[in-house]
Design a protein around this motif. Structure first.
Motif, PDB file in Angstrom:
ATOM      1  N   THR A  23      -4.983  -8.161  -1.728  1.00 24.03           N
ATOM      2  CA  THR A  23      -5.517  -6.872  -1.275  1.00 24.03           C
ATOM      3  C   THR A  23      -5.166  -5.829  -2.336  1.00 24.03           C
ATOM      4  OG1 THR A  23      -3.523  -6.110  -0.134  1.00 24.03           O
ATOM      5  CG2 THR A  23      -5.027  -7.528   1.126  1.00 24.03           C
TER       6      THR A  23
ATOM      7  N   VAL B  77      -3.020  -3.661  -1.943  1.00 28.63           N
ATOM      8  CA  VAL B  77      -1.580  -3.421  -1.836  1.00 28.63           C
ATOM      9  C   VAL B  77      -0.815  -4.612  -2.416  1.00 28.63           C
ATOM     10  CG1 VAL B  77       0.334  -2.916  -0.265  1.00 28.63           C
ATOM     11  CG2 VAL B  77      -1.975  -2.096   0.267  1.00 28.63           C
TER      12      VAL B  77
ATOM     13  N   ARG C  66       3.427  -5.294   0.943  1.00 27.14           N
ATOM     14  CA  ARG C  66       2.858  -5.727   2.222  1.00 27.14           C
ATOM     15  C   ARG C  66       3.934  -6.365   3.094  1.00 27.14           C
ATOM     16  NH1 ARG C  66      -1.857  -9.534   0.225  1.00 27.14           N
ATOM     17  NH2 ARG C  66      -2.199  -9.965   2.439  1.00 27.14           N
TER      18      ARG C  66
ATOM     19  N   ASP D 129       6.548  -3.529   4.220  1.00 24.23           N
ATOM     20  CA  ASP D 129       6.012  -2.585   5.205  1.00 24.23           C
ATOM     21  C   ASP D 129       5.814  -3.240   6.575  1.00 24.23           C
ATOM     22  OD1 ASP D 129       6.037  -0.694   3.256  1.00 24.23           O
ATOM     23  OD2 ASP D 129       3.865  -0.554   3.007  1.00 24.23           O
ATOM     24  N   LYS D 130       5.260  -4.434   6.578  1.00 23.83           N
ATOM     25  CA  LYS D 130       4.982  -5.112   7.844  1.00 23.83           C
ATOM     26  C   LYS D 130       6.279  -5.399   8.597  1.00 23.83           C
ATOM     27  CE  LYS D 130       1.239  -7.959   9.377  1.00 23.83           C
ATOM     28  NZ  LYS D 130      -0.117  -7.569   9.315  1.00 23.83           N
TER      29      LYS D 130
END
Length: 198
Positions: A138, A140, A145, A148-149
């Motif tokens: 992506t 990002v 990723r 953040d998740k």
């Protein structure tokens, strides 16, 4: 034998795949996306909203909850969603043998003696490789990723449970899927589920 197996997992660790394999091996019902559908039917919330808000905070820390809208009773839409998730998870656990993924299920079912609570983790490099292979690239960067998740998962968990997500003492078993592989993790969980006495 443990009737209910809960699988909490870091993003990219393969926890969902392990959970599905455990359910298939033991012949247990499997609740992940199916849980989202049940919550959607009972609340009227969209599946997309439930997927984004049922397990993740708005931001990467618990202070993000200070800025959400609340009703006259002080409850937010997120609070209503949490309450409904709890209700449905408790019902599913009562209903029969099952594997349930995520959504603070280890906390919600903490008082049941017939549960095996598992946390799946892996090193960053192996998680990065997996999310690129499974979900694709992506805009990002993969490490961001992952961070953040999992920060949003941890914040949601902390806000509603007052416990630290991923902390070993909250689970019966913590497995490094990057070290052991998904199939070995599946075998370990299945063996423990069969051997442990409720």
């Amino acid at each position: 034998m443990k009737r209910v197996i809960t699988i909490s997992r870091e993003f990219g660790s393969g926890g969902r795949t392990i959970a599905k394999q455990v359910a298939e091996t033991l012949g247990y019902a499997y609740y992940d996306k199916e849980l989202i559908e049940k919550i959607a039917m009972e609340t009227g919330f969209s599946k997309d909203y439930i997927e984004k808000r049922g397990e993740y905070a708005l931001g990467t820390n618990i202070f993000s909850y200070a800025f959400i809208g609340r009703s006259a009773t002080g409850a937010s839409i997120e609070d209503q969603l949490w309450a409904k998730q709890q209700e449905i998870i408790l019902h599913l656990a009562q209903k029969g043998n099952c594997v349930i993924v995520g959504r603070s299920v280890d906390y919600i079912l903490r008082n049941r003696e017939d549960c095996l609570h598992v946390f799946i983790h892996a090193c960053t490099e192996k998680k990065v490789k997996r999310i690129v292979e499974v979900y694709g690239e992506t805009d990002v960067e993969p490490k961001k990723r992952l961070r953040d998740k999992d920060k949003k998962r941890a914040a949601n968990y902390k806000y509603y449970t007052d416990r630290h997500w991923g902390q070993a003492k909250n689970y019966h078993l913590c497995l490094d899927s990057g070290e052991f592989g998904l199939d070995t993790c599946t075998k370990i969980i299945c063996e423990l589920a069969k051997e442990r006495k409720a």
